[in-house]
Design a protein around this motif. Structure first.
Motif, PDB file in Angstrom:
ATOM      1  N   ALA A 391       0.911  -1.282   0.045  1.00 39.36           N
ATOM      2  CA  ALA A 391       0.015  -0.006   0.062  1.00 39.36           C
ATOM      3  C   ALA A 391       0.931   1.172   0.018  1.00 39.36           C
ATOM      4  N   ASP A 392       0.242   2.353  -0.392  1.00 44.14           N
ATOM      5  CA  ASP A 392       0.860   3.609  -0.484  1.00 44.14           C
ATOM      6  C   ASP A 392       0.524   4.334   0.832  1.00 44.14           C
ATOM      7  N   GLY A 393       1.465   5.105   1.494  1.00 45.90           N
ATOM      8  CA  GLY A 393       1.329   5.960   2.548  1.00 45.90           C
ATOM      9  C   GLY A 393       0.356   7.320   2.314  1.00 45.90           C
ATOM     10  N   PRO A 394      -0.081   7.984   2.993  1.00 44.59           N
ATOM     11  CA  PRO A 394       0.105   7.572   4.392  1.00 44.59           C
ATOM     12  C   PRO A 394      -0.867   6.717   5.223  1.00 44.59           C
ATOM     13  N   LEU A 395      -0.029   6.183   6.188  1.00 39.76           N
ATOM     14  CA  LEU A 395      -0.698   5.336   6.969  1.00 39.76           C
ATOM     15  C   LEU A 395       0.083   4.974   8.385  1.00 39.76           C
ATOM     16  N   THR A 396      -0.537   4.504   9.251  1.00 41.95           N
ATOM     17  CA  THR A 396       0.108   4.343  10.561  1.00 41.95           C
ATOM     18  C   THR A 396      -0.113   2.845  11.026  1.00 41.95           C
ATOM     19  N   LEU A 397       0.804   1.926  11.494  1.00 41.64           N
ATOM     20  CA  LEU A 397       0.686   0.696  11.692  1.00 41.64           C
ATOM     21  C   LEU A 397       1.379   0.657  13.197  1.00 41.64           C
ATOM     22  N   ALA A 398       0.439  -0.175  14.202  1.00 40.91           N
ATOM     23  CA  ALA A 398       0.842  -0.583  15.386  1.00 40.91           C
ATOM     24  C   ALA A 398       0.311  -1.814  15.868  1.00 40.91           C
ATOM     25  N   GLY A 399       1.199  -2.798  15.734  1.00 44.62           N
ATOM     26  CA  GLY A 399       0.705  -4.125  16.149  1.00 44.62           C
ATOM     27  C   GLY A 399       1.443  -5.383  15.431  1.00 44.62           C
ATOM     28  N   SER A 400       0.545  -6.371  15.436  1.00 47.35           N
ATOM     29  CA  SER A 400       1.083  -7.711  14.915  1.00 47.35           C
ATOM     30  C   SER A 400       0.220  -8.110  13.479  1.00 47.35           C
ATOM     31  N   ILE A 452       1.205 -17.174   8.256  1.00 46.41           N
ATOM     32  CA  ILE A 452       2.476 -16.796   8.550  1.00 46.41           C
ATOM     33  C   ILE A 452       2.551 -15.587   9.396  1.00 46.41           C
ATOM     34  N   GLU A 453       3.076 -15.779  10.711  1.00 50.34           N
ATOM     35  CA  GLU A 453       3.368 -14.647  11.514  1.00 50.34           C
ATOM     36  C   GLU A 453       4.465 -13.534  11.059  1.00 50.34           C
ATOM     37  N   LEU A 454       4.158 -12.506  11.014  1.00 49.96           N
ATOM     38  CA  LEU A 454       5.169 -11.178  10.592  1.00 49.96           C
ATOM     39  C   LEU A 454       5.395 -10.462  11.899  1.00 49.96           C
ATOM     40  N   PRO A 455       6.708  -9.785  11.883  1.00 46.68           N
ATOM     41  CA  PRO A 455       7.167  -9.248  13.278  1.00 46.68           C
ATOM     42  C   PRO A 455       6.081  -8.038  13.472  1.00 46.68           C
ATOM     43  N   SER A 456       5.893  -8.183  15.059  1.00 45.19           N
ATOM     44  CA  SER A 456       5.073  -6.918  15.365  1.00 45.19           C
ATOM     45  C   SER A 456       6.070  -5.537  15.474  1.00 45.19           C
ATOM     46  N   VAL A 457       5.033  -4.443  14.809  1.00 47.18           N
ATOM     47  CA  VAL A 457       5.826  -3.167  14.404  1.00 47.18           C
ATOM     48  C   VAL A 457       5.147  -2.093  14.883  1.00 47.18           C
ATOM     49  N   ALA A 458       5.697  -0.873  14.580  1.00 44.69           N
ATOM     50  CA  ALA A 458       4.986   0.346  14.729  1.00 44.69           C
ATOM     51  C   ALA A 458       5.665   1.368  14.056  1.00 44.69           C
ATOM     52  N   ALA A 459       4.752   1.805  12.967  1.00 44.24           N
ATOM     53  CA  ALA A 459       5.601   2.780  11.988  1.00 44.24           C
ATOM     54  C   ALA A 459       4.498   3.921  11.368  1.00 44.24           C
ATOM     55  N   THR A 460       4.807   4.800  11.071  1.00 43.43           N
ATOM     56  CA  THR A 460       4.179   5.985  10.282  1.00 43.43           C
ATOM     57  C   THR A 460       4.685   6.238   9.000  1.00 43.43           C
TER      58      THR A 460
END
Length: 502
Positions: A391-400, A452-460
């Protein structure tokens, strides 16, 4: 140099800044050294009686007529207890006693390290608590029941869960009243060998730090794991009981407040380990009074394949009303052990520092958005990382996040490594907060549906940048433990489930 720094930080429980300059010291009594009898050692390398040794720090004014709560402390893997006067100055000044102890196999304590086994380290903690309860200047809530908290990071966080859950398993309750574990684990098997793929770089570092502390099982298991690239059954059994995941699977929960401080860019005990503890190891009542604070740091060996990024720091404590993490921890312990007013916010929530340096507070870290991807074909065993646009930004992710796909493999024991990344194009995409997780197919697979589990992250991710799925046949955190034979892994009907918050 970064490797040396990381290992040194781990061995001394990175992130626990409790020392104060001598000029700031109040007139606290001289610390007192003592030992108690721990669980006898059964390993054939060092059988027999074991002493667990510790140093007691009593704050000024504490007496039988003016009793105070106590904090237990222990150090990181390979380290030893703190003995210097003034080392716990902020806690002593706040009115806490502190007892810093050597875990078995380290410092002045005997035996071999069983790495958080409740039958060994858990019982050792119980015996230290019994000694604390015998001190006449310690506040109690009942006979042999001191008002008790705990601090420490990495291995010094593991003992907190080992002791608390060992008590719950024996009596149905724990004498701890609050915990503050940093950069520690939920499951050692999942941390050291996710999907049974050995996290080679870290396992080698941990083994090398303290060879004399290892049991015979550890010596044999390390050699087998390095030789075969598989997590030995003996190691799986050795570590199975040694963390909150085992106890939560058995239906045990902590009913006390816990402040979890975890490194999101930590590539030994990543964020998902703290999320598992927050979600599964606490009762609903305890969780409502607890906090999970994620920062960029912890056990952070450098990564080159695939390359990642994270702005180092700890941005969330100030958003919660504290001046920094040390202040946050002290306030948390004061409100739960000293009866101080609640002056910090955010209880019951996840507070995650983004890879770019901000802080996101959320009530849930579960995926909230699904994106479909084209088919993914990766080589196995050799090759370069690839990035597939999500996907293209802007977006914020926080979790698993997770990935779902029909997986086919062409080769024996195929392995690939997955992560989320960001960049302006696939050519410059970098892994968010440095972490990857493996997916493993033991044999030839044809279209099997997998999650498939992906690493938990937080990113803007701002406008002009995109979110990618990175897939790589090799990873330097799992050095030499890619696929056992050359081949390929094909993912079809691919969807990525993302914890999008904005």
């Amino acid at each position: 140099m970064r490797i040396v720094t990381a290992l040194t930080a781990m061995a001394t429980a990175a992130g626990i800044a409790v020392a104060a300059p001598p000029a700031a010291m109040a007139d606290h009594p001289t610390p007192v050294d003592a030992c108690v009898a721990g669980v006898p050692e059964t390993d054939p390398l060092a059988p027999g009686p074991v002493n667990i040794c510790f140093t007691v720090f009593r704050p000024a004014g504490a007496s039988a007529a003016h009793q105070v709560p106590v904090l237990l402390h222990s150090d990181g893997w390979g380290g030893s207890r703190t003995t210097e006067p003034g080392s716990f100055q902020p806690y002593l000044d706040a009115g806490f006693g502190v007892v810093s102890f050597d875990q078995r196999g380290f410092g002045g304590s005997g035996g071999k390290a069983h790495v958080g086994d409740p039958a060994f380290e858990g019982e050792d903690v119980i015996r230290v608590i019994d000694h604390v309860a015998s001190l006449d200047w310690v506040r109690r809530t009942g006979p042999n029941d001191p008002v008790l908290g705990a601090i420490g990071g990495s291995y010094g966080g593991g003992y907190q869960f080992a002791g608390a859950f060992a008590e719950i398993a024996k009596t149905g309750r724990t004498r701890f009243d609050a915990l503050a574990p940093q950069i520690t684990w939920s499951s050692l098997n999942d941390s050291l060998a996710p999907e049974g793929v050995v996290r080679t770089t870290w396992v080698t570092a941990l083994y090398a730090i303290a060879p004399r502390a290892h049991t015979s099982t550890m010596h044999a298991g390390y050699a087998e794991g390095m030789l075969t690239g598989n997590w030995p059954a003996a190691m799986d059994e050795f570590f199975r009981d040694n963390g909150p995941a085992f106890h939560s699977d058995a239906g045990r929960r902590l009913d006390i407040p816990v402040l979890l401080h975890q490194g999101i860019s930590d590539n030994l005990f990543p964020l998902d380990q703290a999320i598992d503890n927050f979600d599964r190891a606490l009762t609903p009542r305890a969780r409502a009074d607890s906090l999970l604070v994620g920062f960029n740091g912890g056990h952070t060996l450098p990564t080159a394949v695939p390359g990642g990024y994270a702005v180092a720091g700890d941005a969330c404590p100030t958003a919660l009303g504290a001046s920094g993490y040390d202040d946050l921890e002290l306030r948390f312990l004061a409100e739960n052990l000293l009866g101080a007013p609640r002056t910090i916010s955010g209880h019951g929530r996840y507070h995650l520092m983004t890879a770019e340096g901000g802080c996101v507070g959320v009530d849930s870290v579960a995926p909230s958005t699904t994106a479909a991807l084209p088919d993914v074909l990766t080589t196995a065993g050799v090759g370069l990382p690839q990035a597939i646009k999500i996907a293209d930004g802007p977006l914020t992710l926080a979790g698993s996040p997770t990935l779902e796909a029909a997986v086919s493999t062409f080769g024996l024991d195929s392995r690939a490594f997955f992560a989320l990344s960001t960049g302006t194009s696939p050519l410059d995409a970098k892994v968010i907060q440095n972490n990857v997780l493996p997916h493993r197919e033991p044999g030839v697979t044809l279209g099997a549906r997998r999650t498939i589990e992906l690493p938990s992250v937080a990113a803007t991710i701002p406008a002009g940048r995109s979110l990618f799925l990175t897939v790589t046949p090799i990873s330097d955190m799992f050095l030499l433990h890619g696929s056992r034979t050359p081949g390929a892994m094909l993912l079809r009907d691919v969807t990525v489930n993302l914890p999008v918050v904005l």
